[in-house]
Design a protein around this motif. Structure first.
Motif, PDB file in Angstrom:
ATOM      1  N   PHE A   1       0.849  -1.172   0.000  1.00  0.00           N
ATOM      2  CA  PHE A   1       0.000   0.000   0.000  1.00  0.00           C
ATOM      3  C   PHE A   1       0.890   1.228   0.000  1.00  0.00           C
ATOM      4  CE2 PHE A   1      -2.613  -3.206   2.113  1.00  0.00           C
ATOM      5  CZ  PHE A   1      -3.755  -3.132   1.336  1.00  0.00           C
ATOM      6  N   GLU A   2       0.490   2.217  -0.737  1.00  0.00           N
ATOM      7  CA  GLU A   2       1.235   3.471  -0.755  1.00  0.00           C
ATOM      8  C   GLU A   2       0.469   4.505   0.055  1.00  0.00           C
ATOM      9  OE1 GLU A   2       2.376   4.773  -4.644  1.00  0.00           O
ATOM     10  OE2 GLU A   2       3.026   2.765  -5.223  1.00  0.00           O
ATOM     11  N   ALA A   3       1.215   5.338   0.735  1.00  0.00           N
ATOM     12  CA  ALA A   3       0.618   6.418   1.526  1.00  0.00           C
ATOM     13  C   ALA A   3       1.317   7.714   1.155  1.00  0.00           C
ATOM     14  CB  ALA A   3       0.778   6.126   3.012  1.00  0.00           C
ATOM     15  N   SER A   4       0.692   8.792   1.512  1.00  0.00           N
ATOM     16  CA  SER A   4       1.233  10.112   1.255  1.00  0.00           C
ATOM     17  C   SER A   4       1.527  10.779   2.591  1.00  0.00           C
ATOM     18  CB  SER A   4       0.193  10.931   0.482  1.00  0.00           C
ATOM     19  OG  SER A   4       0.522  12.294   0.519  1.00  0.00           O
ATOM     20  N   PRO A   5       2.522  11.633   2.652  1.00  0.00           N
ATOM     21  CA  PRO A   5       2.771  12.379   3.895  1.00  0.00           C
ATOM     22  C   PRO A   5       1.553  13.197   4.340  1.00  0.00           C
ATOM     23  CG  PRO A   5       4.635  12.610   2.414  1.00  0.00           C
ATOM     24  CD  PRO A   5       3.532  11.916   1.635  1.00  0.00           C
ATOM     25  N   GLN A   6       0.643  13.471   3.401  1.00  0.00           N
ATOM     26  CA  GLN A   6      -0.562  14.225   3.750  1.00  0.00           C
ATOM     27  C   GLN A   6      -1.633  13.336   4.393  1.00  0.00           C
ATOM     28  OE1 GLN A   6       0.926  14.586   0.551  1.00  0.00           O
ATOM     29  NE2 GLN A   6       2.030  16.316   1.420  1.00  0.00           N
TER      30      GLN A   6
ATOM     31  N   ARG B 156       2.563   1.952  16.452  1.00  0.00           N
ATOM     32  CA  ARG B 156       3.576   0.952  16.164  1.00  0.00           C
ATOM     33  C   ARG B 156       4.768   1.187  17.077  1.00  0.00           C
ATOM     34  NH1 ARG B 156       7.344   3.333  12.503  1.00  0.00           N
ATOM     35  NH2 ARG B 156       7.948   1.440  11.457  1.00  0.00           N
ATOM     36  N   PRO B 157       5.302   0.124  17.653  1.00  0.00           N
ATOM     37  CA  PRO B 157       6.436   0.282  18.580  1.00  0.00           C
ATOM     38  C   PRO B 157       7.759   0.377  17.822  1.00  0.00           C
ATOM     39  CG  PRO B 157       5.770  -1.993  18.475  1.00  0.00           C
ATOM     40  CD  PRO B 157       4.815  -1.234  17.596  1.00  0.00           C
ATOM     41  N   ARG B 158       7.984   1.490  17.156  1.00  0.00           N
ATOM     42  CA  ARG B 158       9.209   1.664  16.384  1.00  0.00           C
ATOM     43  C   ARG B 158       9.785   3.060  16.660  1.00  0.00           C
ATOM     44  NH1 ARG B 158       7.868  -2.779  15.669  1.00  0.00           N
ATOM     45  NH2 ARG B 158       7.808  -4.062  13.797  1.00  0.00           N
ATOM     46  N   THR B 159      11.076   3.175  16.500  1.00  0.00           N
ATOM     47  CA  THR B 159      11.730   4.470  16.673  1.00  0.00           C
ATOM     48  C   THR B 159      11.865   5.201  15.351  1.00  0.00           C
ATOM     49  OG1 THR B 159      13.892   3.438  16.453  1.00  0.00           O
ATOM     50  CG2 THR B 159      13.017   3.707  18.704  1.00  0.00           C
ATOM     51  N   THR B 160      11.636   4.528  14.241  1.00  0.00           N
ATOM     52  CA  THR B 160      11.757   5.139  12.917  1.00  0.00           C
ATOM     53  C   THR B 160      10.395   5.674  12.479  1.00  0.00           C
ATOM     54  OG1 THR B 160      11.364   2.991  11.879  1.00  0.00           O
ATOM     55  CG2 THR B 160      13.664   3.646  12.238  1.00  0.00           C
ATOM     56  N   PRO B 161      10.374   6.627  11.576  1.00  0.00           N
ATOM     57  CA  PRO B 161       9.111   7.179  11.095  1.00  0.00           C
ATOM     58  C   PRO B 161       8.235   6.104  10.431  1.00  0.00           C
ATOM     59  CG  PRO B 161      10.967   8.497  10.326  1.00  0.00           C
ATOM     60  CD  PRO B 161      11.533   7.266  10.946  1.00  0.00           C
ATOM     61  N   LEU B 162       6.926   6.317  10.489  1.00  0.00           N
ATOM     62  CA  LEU B 162       5.984   5.368   9.885  1.00  0.00           C
ATOM     63  C   LEU B 162       6.161   5.315   8.378  1.00  0.00           C
ATOM     64  CD1 LEU B 162       3.531   3.486  10.133  1.00  0.00           C
ATOM     65  CD2 LEU B 162       2.083   5.505   9.959  1.00  0.00           C
ATOM     66  N   LEU B 163       6.293   6.469   7.731  1.00  0.00           N
ATOM     67  CA  LEU B 163       6.438   6.518   6.283  1.00  0.00           C
ATOM     68  C   LEU B 163       7.898   6.747   5.896  1.00  0.00           C
ATOM     69  CD1 LEU B 163       3.375   8.695   5.237  1.00  0.00           C
ATOM     70  CD2 LEU B 163       3.556   6.209   5.350  1.00  0.00           C
ATOM     71  N   GLN B 164       8.264   6.145   4.803  1.00  0.00           N
ATOM     72  CA  GLN B 164       9.617   6.312   4.283  1.00  0.00           C
ATOM     73  C   GLN B 164       9.509   6.528   2.774  1.00  0.00           C
ATOM     74  OE1 GLN B 164      12.070   2.817   4.744  1.00  0.00           O
ATOM     75  NE2 GLN B 164      13.840   4.092   5.126  1.00  0.00           N
ATOM     76  N   GLU B 165      10.160   7.574   2.289  1.00  0.00           N
ATOM     77  CA  GLU B 165      10.096   7.863   0.864  1.00  0.00           C
ATOM     78  C   GLU B 165      10.889   6.819   0.089  1.00  0.00           C
ATOM     79  OE1 GLU B 165      11.123  11.437  -2.293  1.00  0.00           O
ATOM     80  OE2 GLU B 165      10.988  11.873  -0.150  1.00  0.00           O
ATOM     81  N   VAL B 166      10.255   6.331  -0.991  1.00  0.00           N
ATOM     82  CA  VAL B 166      10.894   5.321  -1.842  1.00  0.00           C
ATOM     83  C   VAL B 166      10.909   5.841  -3.263  1.00  0.00           C
ATOM     84  CG1 VAL B 166      10.739   2.973  -2.715  1.00  0.00           C
ATOM     85  CG2 VAL B 166      10.121   3.451  -0.364  1.00  0.00           C
TER      86      VAL B 166
END
Length: 190
Positions: free
Chosen positions: A167-172, A180-190
């Motif tokens: 699934f693709e998401a947008s920063p908007q 989510r138990p993570r230290t990294t951002p949810l979205l990552q630009e690819v």
């Protein structure tokens, strides 16, 4: 393909068709079966009452990473197999090895190849030796694959059926309720 593999494949296809109605359930089923029983491996049958292979109160299970026991000289899966036979045989009948596939992050859960055993742990014959004497459980973490793996690379190139696997998401997009138990951002630009 054996009758039992065809039967499992048919049942799995039916479930996947319900969960993913827009995808080809037969292809997904084939990929799942191939991931867990690659060519040259077999599915071990455990007979119970009337062929029931579901869990029961008679089952005892160890949950472990494939590298929970290391000595620097032997493959971790060989050490695990030895430990199971030496100390737990007769006490438990099942072992759940947390993802034993090659990975790029998240303690093995960002799988890069579902067809291969992480060579730092061992190989398919090592997995098969454990499965010969214990019911084996493994994680198929389809919802969390590596961005460096074959599936994601094929998705980025628009190859079917992988072009529908992500699934693709947008920063908007409003994702404030995603936990989510993570230290990294949810979205990552690819």
């Amino acid at each position: 393909m054996t009758d039992s593999a065809r039967s499992l494949g048919s049942r799995l296809s039916a479930v996947l068709a319900e969960v993913y109605p827009d995808l080809d359930a037969d292809i997904l089923s084939s990929m799942v079966l191939d991931a867990f029983w690659p060519e040259g491996t077999t599915r071990r049958k455990r007979g119970r009452i009337a062929g029931n292979t579901l869990w029961s109160e008679r089952d005892a299970l160890l949950i472990t990473y494939g590298n929970s026991i290391v000595d620097g000289a032997h493959k971790p899966l060989d050490l695990l197999n030895d430990f199971l036979h030496r100390y737990l045989r007769g006490t438990l009948n099942s072992v759940h090895i947390l993802p034993f596939f090659p990975y790029t992050s998240d303690d093995g859960f960002a799988v890069s190849d579902f067809r291969t055993v992480n060579p730092q742990l061992g190989d398919w014959p090592d997995i098969n030796r454990i499965a010969a004497d214990f019911t084996l459980m493994s994680d198929l973490v389809l919802n969390h694959v590596s961005s460096q793996g074959n599936w994601f690379n094929a998705y980025r190139q628009g190859q079917a059926p992988y072009d529908k696997f992500f699934f693709e998401a947008s920063p908007q997009d409003d994702l404030r309720e995603v936990v989510r138990p993570r230290t990294t951002p949810l979205l990552q630009e690819v």
